[in-house]
Design an enzyme around this catalytic site. Structure first.
Site, short mmCIF file in Angstrom:
data_model
loop_
_atom_site.label_atom_id
_atom_site.label_comp_id
_atom_site.label_asym_id
_atom_site.label_seq_id
_atom_site.Cartn_x
_atom_site.Cartn_y
_atom_site.Cartn_z
N ASP A 1 0.81 -1.23 0.00
CA ASP A 1 0.00 0.00 0.00
C ASP A 1 0.85 1.29 0.00
OD1 ASP A 1 -2.06 -1.83 0.25
OD2 ASP A 1 -2.29 -1.52 2.41
N GLN B 1 -2.08 -8.70 -7.13
CA GLN B 1 -1.17 -7.58 -6.87
C GLN B 1 -0.13 -7.90 -5.81
OE1 GLN B 1 -3.95 -3.79 -6.61
NE2 GLN B 1 -5.05 -5.69 -6.43
O1 F6P Z 1 -2.28 -4.09 3.27
C1 F6P Z 1 -2.10 -4.87 2.14
C2 F6P Z 1 -3.41 -5.37 1.60
O2 F6P Z 1 -3.15 -6.12 0.42
C3 F6P Z 1 -4.46 -4.28 1.34
O3 F6P Z 1 -4.19 -3.57 0.16
C4 F6P Z 1 -5.71 -5.09 1.33
O4 F6P Z 1 -6.84 -4.32 1.68
C5 F6P Z 1 -5.45 -6.13 2.40
O5 F6P Z 1 -4.04 -6.22 2.52
C6 F6P Z 1 -6.02 -7.49 2.10
O6 F6P Z 1 -5.73 -8.32 3.16
P1 F6P Z 1 -6.04 -9.88 3.18
O7 F6P Z 1 -4.98 -10.55 2.36
O8 F6P Z 1 -5.97 -10.26 4.61
O9 F6P Z 1 -7.39 -10.07 2.56
#
Ligand code: F6P
Length: 359
Positions: free
Chosen positions: A141, A285
């Protein structure tokens, strides 16, 4: 005399470049004459008796180009220090004592914690309890105030640009409106940089609430000028000016973001005589090979973390400033998010090349 030992762990969501950091730490540790152990699955590996693997130059060779983390990670478990709206919670003191026990039993000179803001909150609590800790910031992020850049971000942006290139061909062939929803949590950096690199026409970010009427205006204006398609990038945390972020509560008191692209697509589809498709880029991503920039940044961060230990700069986090690896006290780094300023140069540049922010 036995070798001095240090520990390392990766915590929170994975991110391209983590293995480059581990390799960098392993090589630097070898130079300092230290043995390196990697705790498995984040802080959880610190619970007695300690779940770890010895990392050396041999088993960390050939990992730099691999996504993920070779020692595992978690954003759940006993050491979570941030929940919901980023509320800081105290890790159970008994859990912290157990981690301390493991550090003492294994005779560790220090532990390197590689993680995002939540993991740094935990690292700070361990540090306050007397565990020598050094932090390495990580997040796709790129939203930490204390460092100009985190590794993983460039790889995520490259993925967004690549996705836009691919979507563009279908969009132009079918004369469609294409929406790409990207990650970034409360920050619009991935959408802004990815959208700029991938030639988006509209970029919607959490920091600039959007007006659907303006987005529709852009589509109609482009139609009039003969443009074959409109490419929209929307950050998962973006919200309309009269609405709220789309959040999905999860059992732990946390919430996930996502789904805003589809909703925007439905609304545009109702109001414009064009086909609209929405695509969620999601965890693509966060996966795959890190870009060269992230490999280099990860290596530099790993080497710097080892250097901080050698200098006895515990309770500090590696930070990237003016193209140099520096350090900041962890307590000055946590809970400080860096968001896109609506008037920043990047936004101005985007507007100058006719990108709309839906405002
Ligand atoms: O903080 C990194 C991130 O990829 C965010 O962009 C996203 O909202 C979140 O983590 C998703 O997290 P998880 O993999 O726990 O769903």
């Amino acid at each position: 005399m036995s070798k001095e030992r240090i520990g390392v762990l990766t915590s929170g969501g994975d991110c391209p470049g983590l293995n480059a950091v581990l390799r960098g730490v392993a090589r630097a540790s070898h130079k300092y004459g230290w043995e390196l152990i990697g705790f498995k699955d984040g802080f959880e590996g610190m619970l007695p008796p300690g779940d770890f693997v010895v990392l050396d130059r041999v088993n960390t060779a050939g990992i730099m180009h691999l996504g993920g983390t070779m020692i595992g990670t978690t954003n759940r478990g006993h050491f979570v220090a941030k929940v919901g709206e980023g509320n800081v919670v105290q890790v159970d003191p008994q859990v912290i004592n157990k981690a301390k026990e493991t550090v003492e039993k294994l005779g560790l000179k220090a532990v390197i914690v590689i993680g995002g803001d939540g993991s740094m909150s935990t690292a700070m609590q361990l540090s306050e309890a007397g565990i020598p800790v050094v932090g390495v910031p990580k997040t796709i992020d790129n939203d930490l105030e204390a460092t100009a850049m985190t590794f993983g971000f460039d790889s995520a942006v490259a993925c967004v640009a690549d996705a836009l290139d691919r979507l563009h061909t279908t969009a132009t062939s079918h004369k469609r409106v294409m929406i790409l929803e990207v990650m970034g949590r409360h920050a619009g950096w991935i959408a802004l940089h990815g959208g700029l690199a991938g030639g988006a026409d509209v970029i919607l970010i959490p920091e600039i609430p959007y007006d659907v009427d303006k987005v529709i205006e852009v589509i109609k204006d482009r139609d009039k000028t003969g443009a074959k398609c409109t490419m929209i990038v929307i950050a998962e945390g973006a919200a309309p000016k009269d609405g709220k972020q789309l959040r999905h509560a999860v059992a732990s008191g946390e919430y996930r973001l996502g789904g805003v692209g589809e909703i925007l697509g439905q609304e545009i589809g109702r109001r414009v005589d064009k086909e609209v498709r929405a695509c969620v880029l999601g965890h693509l991503q966060r996966g795959g090979a890190p870009t060269t920039l992230d490999r280099i940044l990860g290596t530099r961060f790993g080497v710097k973390a080892a250097q901080l230990i050698a200098e006895g700069k515990f309770g500090h986090m590696v930070s990237y400033q003016n193209y140099l690896t520096e350090s900041v006290p962890i307590e000055q780094a946590v809970h400080r998010l860096r968001l896109v300023s609506p008037n920043c140069q990047m936004v101005e540049t985007a507007r100058a090349v006719e990108i709309s922010f839906g405002d």
